[in-house]
Design a protein around this motif. Sequence first.
Motif, PDB file in Angstrom:
ATOM      1  N   THR A 185       0.849  -1.198   0.000  1.00  0.00           N
ATOM      2  CA  THR A 185       0.000   0.000   0.000  1.00  0.00           C
ATOM      3  C   THR A 185       0.883   1.246   0.000  1.00  0.00           C
ATOM      4  OG1 THR A 185      -0.041   0.410   2.379  1.00  0.00           O
ATOM      5  CG2 THR A 185      -1.560  -1.265   1.543  1.00  0.00           C
ATOM      6  N   ASP A 186       0.262   2.402  -0.184  1.00  0.00           N
ATOM      7  CA  ASP A 186       1.019   3.651  -0.039  1.00  0.00           C
ATOM      8  C   ASP A 186       0.629   4.350   1.265  1.00  0.00           C
ATOM      9  OD1 ASP A 186      -1.472   4.677  -0.534  1.00  0.00           O
ATOM     10  OD2 ASP A 186      -0.805   6.122  -2.051  1.00  0.00           O
ATOM     11  N   ARG A 187       0.092   3.578   2.197  1.00  0.00           N
ATOM     12  CA  ARG A 187      -0.306   4.168   3.468  1.00  0.00           C
ATOM     13  C   ARG A 187       0.899   4.282   4.404  1.00  0.00           C
ATOM     14  NH1 ARG A 187      -4.939   0.877   5.881  1.00  0.00           N
ATOM     15  NH2 ARG A 187      -3.980  -0.889   4.853  1.00  0.00           N
ATOM     16  N   VAL A 188       0.768   5.161   5.379  1.00  0.00           N
ATOM     17  CA  VAL A 188       1.875   5.378   6.307  1.00  0.00           C
ATOM     18  C   VAL A 188       1.411   5.161   7.750  1.00  0.00           C
ATOM     19  CG1 VAL A 188       2.895   7.082   4.743  1.00  0.00           C
ATOM     20  CG2 VAL A 188       1.504   7.867   6.659  1.00  0.00           C
ATOM     21  N   ALA A 189       2.375   4.886   8.606  1.00  0.00           N
ATOM     22  CA  ALA A 189       2.111   4.777  10.045  1.00  0.00           C
ATOM     23  C   ALA A 189       2.863   5.905  10.747  1.00  0.00           C
ATOM     24  CB  ALA A 189       2.597   3.423  10.568  1.00  0.00           C
ATOM     25  N   VAL A 190       2.181   6.549  11.672  1.00  0.00           N
ATOM     26  CA  VAL A 190       2.806   7.624  12.442  1.00  0.00           C
ATOM     27  C   VAL A 190       2.859   7.211  13.903  1.00  0.00           C
ATOM     28  CG1 VAL A 190       2.604  10.028  13.211  1.00  0.00           C
ATOM     29  CG2 VAL A 190       2.002   9.415  10.850  1.00  0.00           C
ATOM     30  N   ALA A 191       4.034   7.376  14.501  1.00  0.00           N
ATOM     31  CA  ALA A 191       4.169   7.206  15.954  1.00  0.00           C
ATOM     32  C   ALA A 191       4.275   8.594  16.553  1.00  0.00           C
ATOM     33  CB  ALA A 191       5.422   6.402  16.278  1.00  0.00           C
ATOM     34  N   SER A 192       3.325   8.936  17.424  1.00  0.00           N
ATOM     35  CA  SER A 192       3.349  10.226  18.113  1.00  0.00           C
ATOM     36  C   SER A 192       3.776   9.966  19.554  1.00  0.00           C
ATOM     37  CB  SER A 192       1.946  10.839  18.054  1.00  0.00           C
ATOM     38  OG  SER A 192       1.881  11.996  18.856  1.00  0.00           O
ATOM     39  N   PHE A 193       4.787  10.680  20.014  1.00  0.00           N
ATOM     40  CA  PHE A 193       5.339  10.401  21.354  1.00  0.00           C
ATOM     41  C   PHE A 193       5.966  11.670  21.911  1.00  0.00           C
ATOM     42  CE2 PHE A 193       9.584  10.437  19.574  1.00  0.00           C
ATOM     43  CZ  PHE A 193       9.361  10.062  18.268  1.00  0.00           C
ATOM     44  N   GLY A 194       6.349  11.611  23.187  1.00  0.00           N
ATOM     45  CA  GLY A 194       6.934  12.777  23.840  1.00  0.00           C
ATOM     46  C   GLY A 194       8.449  12.762  23.805  1.00  0.00           C
ATOM     47  N   ASP A 195       9.032  13.859  24.241  1.00  0.00           N
ATOM     48  CA  ASP A 195      10.497  13.974  24.293  1.00  0.00           C
ATOM     49  C   ASP A 195      11.094  12.937  25.254  1.00  0.00           C
ATOM     50  OD1 ASP A 195       8.887  16.090  25.778  1.00  0.00           O
ATOM     51  OD2 ASP A 195      10.665  15.961  27.046  1.00  0.00           O
ATOM     52  N   GLY A 196      10.398  12.671  26.353  1.00  0.00           N
ATOM     53  CA  GLY A 196      10.917  11.712  27.324  1.00  0.00           C
ATOM     54  C   GLY A 196      11.034  10.314  26.747  1.00  0.00           C
ATOM     55  N   ALA A 197      10.156   9.988  25.802  1.00  0.00           N
ATOM     56  CA  ALA A 197      10.172   8.646  25.198  1.00  0.00           C
ATOM     57  C   ALA A 197      11.459   8.377  24.433  1.00  0.00           C
ATOM     58  CB  ALA A 197       8.964   8.478  24.276  1.00  0.00           C
ATOM     59  N   THR A 198      12.167   9.432  24.044  1.00  0.00           N
ATOM     60  CA  THR A 198      13.373   9.224  23.234  1.00  0.00           C
ATOM     61  C   THR A 198      14.534   8.695  24.077  1.00  0.00           C
ATOM     62  OG1 THR A 198      14.204  11.489  23.488  1.00  0.00           O
ATOM     63  CG2 THR A 198      12.666  11.078  21.687  1.00  0.00           C
ATOM     64  N   GLY A 199      14.351   8.644  25.391  1.00  0.00           N
ATOM     65  CA  GLY A 199      15.374   8.053  26.251  1.00  0.00           C
ATOM     66  C   GLY A 199      15.171   6.561  26.471  1.00  0.00           C
ATOM     67  N   THR A 200      14.119   5.995  25.903  1.00  0.00           N
ATOM     68  CA  THR A 200      13.876   4.559  26.102  1.00  0.00           C
ATOM     69  C   THR A 200      14.583   3.743  25.032  1.00  0.00           C
ATOM     70  OG1 THR A 200      11.880   4.478  24.708  1.00  0.00           O
ATOM     71  CG2 THR A 200      11.568   5.058  27.035  1.00  0.00           C
ATOM     72  N   GLY A 201      14.887   2.504  25.359  1.00  0.00           N
ATOM     73  CA  GLY A 201      15.505   1.620  24.367  1.00  0.00           C
ATOM     74  C   GLY A 201      14.596   1.392  23.180  1.00  0.00           C
ATOM     75  N   SER A 202      13.295   1.347  23.433  1.00  0.00           N
ATOM     76  CA  SER A 202      12.371   1.045  22.328  1.00  0.00           C
ATOM     77  C   SER A 202      12.390   2.141  21.267  1.00  0.00           C
ATOM     78  CB  SER A 202      10.956   0.805  22.854  1.00  0.00           C
ATOM     79  OG  SER A 202      10.543   1.862  23.667  1.00  0.00           O
ATOM     80  N   PHE A 203      12.663   3.386  21.655  1.00  0.00           N
ATOM     81  CA  PHE A 203      12.791   4.458  20.652  1.00  0.00           C
ATOM     82  C   PHE A 203      13.910   4.104  19.671  1.00  0.00           C
ATOM     83  CE2 PHE A 203      15.357   8.090  19.328  1.00  0.00           C
ATOM     84  CZ  PHE A 203      14.445   8.874  18.639  1.00  0.00           C
ATOM     85  N   HIS A 204      15.070   3.760  20.217  1.00  0.00           N
ATOM     86  CA  HIS A 204      16.237   3.522  19.354  1.00  0.00           C
ATOM     87  C   HIS A 204      16.059   2.265  18.505  1.00  0.00           C
ATOM     88  CE1 HIS A 204      18.304   6.857  21.204  1.00  0.00           C
ATOM     89  NE2 HIS A 204      17.740   6.451  22.326  1.00  0.00           N
ATOM     90  N   GLU A 205      15.509   1.222  19.091  1.00  0.00           N
ATOM     91  CA  GLU A 205      15.272  -0.002  18.323  1.00  0.00           C
ATOM     92  C   GLU A 205      14.295   0.257  17.184  1.00  0.00           C
ATOM     93  OE1 GLU A 205      13.951  -3.020  21.040  1.00  0.00           O
ATOM     94  OE2 GLU A 205      15.561  -2.544  22.438  1.00  0.00           O
ATOM     95  N   ALA A 206      13.254   1.014  17.482  1.00  0.00           N
ATOM     96  CA  ALA A 206      12.215   1.266  16.484  1.00  0.00           C
ATOM     97  C   ALA A 206      12.748   2.118  15.336  1.00  0.00           C
ATOM     98  CB  ALA A 206      11.013   1.957  17.147  1.00  0.00           C
ATOM     99  N   VAL A 207      13.447   3.183  15.671  1.00  0.00           N
ATOM    100  CA  VAL A 207      13.948   4.072  14.604  1.00  0.00           C
ATOM    101  C   VAL A 207      14.995   3.329  13.774  1.00  0.00           C
ATOM    102  CG1 VAL A 207      15.059   6.276  14.084  1.00  0.00           C
ATOM    103  CG2 VAL A 207      13.460   6.131  16.005  1.00  0.00           C
TER     104      VAL A 207
END
Length: 312
Positions: free
Chosen positions: A121-143
């Motif tokens: 498809t040409d659809r997209v997924a958006v993850a909306s999150f806060g600045d604090g979330a960027t300190g979690t491991g899941s942020f880095h794994e996901a990006v």
Amino acid sequence: MALIHACDDRIRRGLSGGEFACTYWPATGQEAIAAALGAVLHTDDQLVTTYRGLHDQLAKGAPLGPVVAEILTRSSGVNAGKGGSMHIAHPPSGLVLSTGIVGSGLPIAVGVGLALQRRGTDRVAVASFGDGATGTGSFHEAVNLAALWRLPVVFLCQDNRYAEMTPATHGQPVDHVADRAPAYGIPGQVVDGNDPDAVFGALTTAVERAREGSGPTLLECTTFRLWGHYFGDPMSYIPTDELEAARVNEPVGRYRERLAADGVLDGPGAAAVDQAARDAVDAAFTAALADDPPGSDAAFTDVYADRRGVPR
Ligand SMILES: Cc1ncc(C[n+]2csc(CCOP(=O)(O)OP(=O)(O)O)c2C)c(N)n1
Ligand SMILES: [Mg+2]
């Protein structure tokens, strides 16, 4: 923006006056980011947001009445009153879910992005999150994974400068969340999150890039949580001058002034928009408050799904 503002205000007034009780994380101050997001995305694009999600949920098209009913845990809620204010989902609007675990929405959005890519498809997924979330491991794994597989994902950070009571400067070693993007080989951009036109422009570029198969973007929208972390937060940890400056920079009034200066919307026109928003919100609360919470017989429905995803 007016609808989000009116709804957030109504929830806080109801809680202050003891009219109802629920946990709540106010979205006032962050209306512009959500409004731009709603304008850029199509209904079948997918959004994962957080507990501070009212603005995102309404902007994505989740219906006002059932969202309000869910916040008040009534059976007419989007999730039959069993999710409550923290767990609002509405698949027909492309609102995959709202999560209470900081950082956990990003890998889920990456999984959704992988599914969209594999379906061609040409659809997209958006993850909306806060600045604090960027300190979690899941942020880095996901990006990392989204960048590696060039998934159709947009990482939308609503950088409101605080994670609970911790200032961003105490939680991250870089000036900007978007500074982390080069480490994953993807574009990163900082944008004024209180300017809906600026967010609209940056999101349009990021979403088009994702749609055409060029992979993710890390977009950081700077903003402020004007009522603190949770409803009732005394905000004593925020320096007075910082809070005052943030109030002056508040997006709804700022945009109203711009529209007036540009001759797009005069004072009475803006007042009519606000009144229509308040009327819609009041009607949603009146209906929800007249509804009942789910009965105990509903406790075991919609808990499990079969392998095709059909609830049982
Ligand atoms: C994994 C995890 N750790 C801690 C918490 C407690 N907690 C809830 S909200 C929050 C702050 C998150 O800040 P941010 O990502 O900037 O989002 P904001 O609340 O500012 O929108 C924390 C630490 C949690 N819910 N989940
Ligand atoms: Mg924050």
